[in-house]
Write an enzyme that holds these catalytic residues in place. Structure first.
Site, PDB file in Angstrom:
ATOM      1  N   LYS A  53       0.809  -1.192   0.000  1.00 19.34           N
ATOM      2  CA  LYS A  53       0.000   0.000   0.000  1.00 19.34           C
ATOM      3  C   LYS A  53       0.854   1.258   0.000  1.00 19.34           C
ATOM      4  O   LYS A  53       0.396   2.349  -0.310  1.00 19.34           O
ATOM      5  CB  LYS A  53      -0.889   0.016   1.260  1.00 19.34           C
ATOM      6  CG  LYS A  53      -1.762  -1.203   1.406  1.00 19.34           C
ATOM      7  CD  LYS A  53      -2.398  -1.204   2.825  1.00 19.34           C
ATOM      8  CE  LYS A  53      -2.855  -2.595   3.157  1.00 19.34           C
ATOM      9  NZ  LYS A  53      -3.236  -2.688   4.586  1.00 19.34           N
ATOM     10  N   GLY A  54       2.127   1.119   0.370  1.00 21.26           N
ATOM     11  CA  GLY A  54       2.989   2.275   0.578  1.00 21.26           C
ATOM     12  C   GLY A  54       3.136   3.195  -0.616  1.00 21.26           C
ATOM     13  O   GLY A  54       3.323   4.399  -0.460  1.00 21.26           O
ATOM     14  N   GLU A 109       7.552   2.656  -6.385  1.00 22.82           N
ATOM     15  CA  GLU A 109       7.737   2.198  -5.005  1.00 22.82           C
ATOM     16  C   GLU A 109       7.860   3.380  -4.059  1.00 22.82           C
ATOM     17  O   GLU A 109       8.371   4.435  -4.435  1.00 22.82           O
ATOM     18  CB  GLU A 109       9.027   1.362  -4.907  1.00 22.82           C
ATOM     19  CG  GLU A 109       8.814  -0.135  -4.809  1.00 22.82           C
ATOM     20  CD  GLU A 109       8.316  -0.605  -3.447  1.00 22.82           C
ATOM     21  OE1 GLU A 109       7.509   0.107  -2.808  1.00 22.82           O
ATOM     22  OE2 GLU A 109       8.711  -1.697  -3.041  1.00 22.82           O
ATOM     23  N   ASP A 110       7.431   3.164  -2.827  1.00 22.15           N
ATOM     24  CA  ASP A 110       7.581   4.218  -1.825  1.00 22.15           C
ATOM     25  C   ASP A 110       9.030   4.348  -1.381  1.00 22.15           C
ATOM     26  O   ASP A 110       9.584   5.436  -1.357  1.00 22.15           O
ATOM     27  CB  ASP A 110       6.663   3.949  -0.618  1.00 22.15           C
ATOM     28  CG  ASP A 110       6.814   2.529  -0.046  1.00 22.15           C
ATOM     29  OD1 ASP A 110       7.566   1.720  -0.620  1.00 22.15           O
ATOM     30  OD2 ASP A 110       6.156   2.237   0.972  1.00 22.15           O
ATOM     31  N   ASP A 113      14.648  -0.116   0.783  1.00 18.78           N
ATOM     32  CA  ASP A 113      15.368  -0.243   2.045  1.00 18.78           C
ATOM     33  C   ASP A 113      16.481  -1.284   1.848  1.00 18.78           C
ATOM     34  O   ASP A 113      17.541  -0.967   1.327  1.00 18.78           O
ATOM     35  CB  ASP A 113      14.340  -0.630   3.109  1.00 18.78           C
ATOM     36  CG  ASP A 113      14.880  -0.674   4.523  1.00 18.78           C
ATOM     37  OD1 ASP A 113      15.879  -0.023   4.807  1.00 18.78           O
ATOM     38  OD2 ASP A 113      14.279  -1.372   5.367  1.00 18.78           O
ATOM     39  N   PHE A 162      13.713   4.777  10.361  1.00 17.95           N
ATOM     40  CA  PHE A 162      12.379   4.340   9.973  1.00 17.95           C
ATOM     41  C   PHE A 162      11.465   5.550   9.845  1.00 17.95           C
ATOM     42  O   PHE A 162      11.288   6.309  10.791  1.00 17.95           O
ATOM     43  CB  PHE A 162      11.817   3.351  11.000  1.00 17.95           C
ATOM     44  CG  PHE A 162      10.589   2.647  10.507  1.00 17.95           C
ATOM     45  CD1 PHE A 162      10.689   1.563   9.642  1.00 17.95           C
ATOM     46  CD2 PHE A 162       9.327   3.096  10.864  1.00 17.95           C
ATOM     47  CE1 PHE A 162       9.566   0.921   9.162  1.00 17.95           C
ATOM     48  CE2 PHE A 162       8.186   2.462  10.388  1.00 17.95           C
ATOM     49  CZ  PHE A 162       8.311   1.379   9.535  1.00 17.95           C
ATOM     50  N   VAL A 163      10.900   5.735   8.660  1.00 17.97           N
ATOM     51  CA  VAL A 163      10.091   6.926   8.389  1.00 17.97           C
ATOM     52  C   VAL A 163       8.627   6.567   8.121  1.00 17.97           C
ATOM     53  O   VAL A 163       8.321   5.440   7.728  1.00 17.97           O
ATOM     54  CB  VAL A 163      10.655   7.729   7.188  1.00 17.97           C
ATOM     55  CG1 VAL A 163      12.009   8.323   7.533  1.00 17.97           C
ATOM     56  CG2 VAL A 163      10.746   6.862   5.929  1.00 17.97           C
ATOM     57  N   ARG A 175      -0.065   6.769   7.268  1.00 18.14           N
ATOM     58  CA  ARG A 175       0.076   6.902   5.815  1.00 18.14           C
ATOM     59  C   ARG A 175      -0.511   8.224   5.327  1.00 18.14           C
ATOM     60  O   ARG A 175      -0.185   8.710   4.253  1.00 18.14           O
ATOM     61  CB  ARG A 175      -0.678   5.764   5.105  1.00 18.14           C
ATOM     62  CG  ARG A 175      -0.157   4.364   5.404  1.00 18.14           C
ATOM     63  CD  ARG A 175      -0.870   3.357   4.495  1.00 18.14           C
ATOM     64  NE  ARG A 175      -0.694   1.977   4.909  1.00 18.14           N
ATOM     65  CZ  ARG A 175       0.349   1.213   4.597  1.00 18.14           C
ATOM     66  NH1 ARG A 175       1.335   1.717   3.878  1.00 18.14           N
ATOM     67  NH2 ARG A 175       0.432  -0.033   5.000  1.00 18.14           N
TER      68      ARG A 175
HETATM   69  P1  IMP Z   1      12.979  -3.664   1.437  1.00 15.87           P
HETATM   70  O1  IMP Z   1      12.569  -5.001   0.887  1.00 15.87           O
HETATM   71  O2  IMP Z   1      13.748  -3.811   2.711  1.00 15.87           O
HETATM   72  O3  IMP Z   1      13.668  -2.790   0.443  1.00 15.87           O
HETATM   73  O4  IMP Z   1      11.659  -2.975   1.950  1.00 15.87           O
HETATM   74  C1  IMP Z   1      10.803  -2.352   1.114  1.00 15.87           C
HETATM   75  C2  IMP Z   1       9.469  -2.128   1.779  1.00 15.87           C
HETATM   76  O5  IMP Z   1       9.547  -2.061   3.203  1.00 15.87           O
HETATM   77  C3  IMP Z   1       8.939  -0.783   1.364  1.00 15.87           C
HETATM   78  O6  IMP Z   1       8.176  -0.874   0.189  1.00 15.87           O
HETATM   79  C4  IMP Z   1       8.122  -0.353   2.561  1.00 15.87           C
HETATM   80  O7  IMP Z   1       6.815  -0.849   2.458  1.00 15.87           O
HETATM   81  C5  IMP Z   1       8.801  -0.986   3.735  1.00 15.87           C
HETATM   82  N1  IMP Z   1       9.715  -0.027   4.403  1.00 15.87           N
HETATM   83  C6  IMP Z   1      11.072   0.036   4.329  1.00 15.87           C
HETATM   84  N2  IMP Z   1      11.567   1.040   5.056  1.00 15.87           N
HETATM   85  C7  IMP Z   1      10.488   1.661   5.606  1.00 15.87           C
HETATM   86  C8  IMP Z   1      10.341   2.817   6.461  1.00 15.87           C
HETATM   87  O8  IMP Z   1      11.304   3.493   6.871  1.00 15.87           O
HETATM   88  N3  IMP Z   1       9.080   3.139   6.804  1.00 15.87           N
HETATM   89  C9  IMP Z   1       7.976   2.441   6.388  1.00 15.87           C
HETATM   90  N4  IMP Z   1       8.074   1.369   5.584  1.00 15.87           N
HETATM   91  C10 IMP Z   1       9.311   0.981   5.200  1.00 15.87           C
HETATM   92 MG    MG Z   2       5.872  -0.721   0.337  1.00 14.97          MG
END
Ligand code: IMP
Ligand code: MG
Length: 185
Positions: A53-54, A109-110, A113, A162-163, A175
């Site tokens: 949903k991000g 993508e939002d 990470d 973490f944001v 959100r």
């Molecule tokens: P990754 O697989 O670790 O790159 O994570 C990606 C997903 O984790 C993103 O699409 C977000 O939904 C969530 N995410 C990663 N960092 C944050 C954050 O700082 N705040 C909120 N959601 C996050």
């Molecule tokens: Mg996401």
């Protein structure tokens, strides 16, 4: 574009420690990304895929900044299971409605990470043989990266914190905030 309304007071059940990116900075950057996306795909009909949903708030603003004809679709994945750390396991909760074979696909993508979610998604979508596959991310935490991922269009590089806000949640909340902020957890 979502402006902070004068006098609007967001009700938070956890205090906000700091605001990392203000609404006007987000607006300006999204307009710029919209211009870049339009220039890249002019003459084509790209399919913008929002990762739910991000990515939904970002998509709705970005698509209004993209001045060329395009289509949108949605894909829901889960990797966090509610916490603040990635579990490493990615699941497709809800698949696309469209066939992407031969299409110019842009993943919206939002935040990137660890990069694990995007790596999985790229692999899954590549199998479906799109004509092109690019990534547009609002935020990136380079410091947290576990796998390298290509980002074609990027809004902001941010520190490894973490944001929340502008689509990003903590336990499904916050959100709705029109800025990117750090909660005092
Ligand atoms: P990754 O697989 O670790 O790159 O994570 C990606 C997903 O984790 C993103 O699409 C977000 O939904 C969530 N995410 C990663 N960092 C944050 C954050 O700082 N705040 C909120 N959601 C996050
Ligand atoms: Mg996401």
């Amino acid at each position: 574009m979502q402006e902070k309304l004068p006098g609007i007071q967001y009700e938070l059940d956890v205090p906000m420690r700091s605001i990392l990116i203000a609404p006007d900075e987000l607006n300006a950057r999204v307009l710029d990304l919209g211009r870049q996306v339009s220039d890249t795909y002019r003459g084509r009909l790209p399919l913008l895929i929002s990762i739910l949903k991000g990515g939904v708030v970002f998509l709705t603003d970005l698509m209004r900044a993209v001045t060329i004809p395009h289509e949108i679709d949605f894909l829901q994945v889960s990797s966090y299971e509610g916490g603040t750390k990635t579990t490493g396991t990615v699941r497709i909760l809800s698949d696309l409605g469209s066939n992407i074979a031969g299409r110019d696909v842009l993943i919206v993508e939002d935040i990137i990470d660890t990069g694990l979610t995007l790596t999985y998604l790229l692999k899954q979508l590549e199998i479906r043989q799109p004509r092109s596959l690019r990534v547009c991310a609002l935020l990136s935490k380079q410091e947290a990266r576990q796998v390298h991922v290509p980002i074609d269009f990027l809004g902001f590089e941010i520190p490894n914190v973490f944001v929340v806000g502008y689509g990003l949640d903590y336990q499904e909340k916050y959100r709705n905030l029109p800025y990117i902020g750090v909660l005092d957890l």
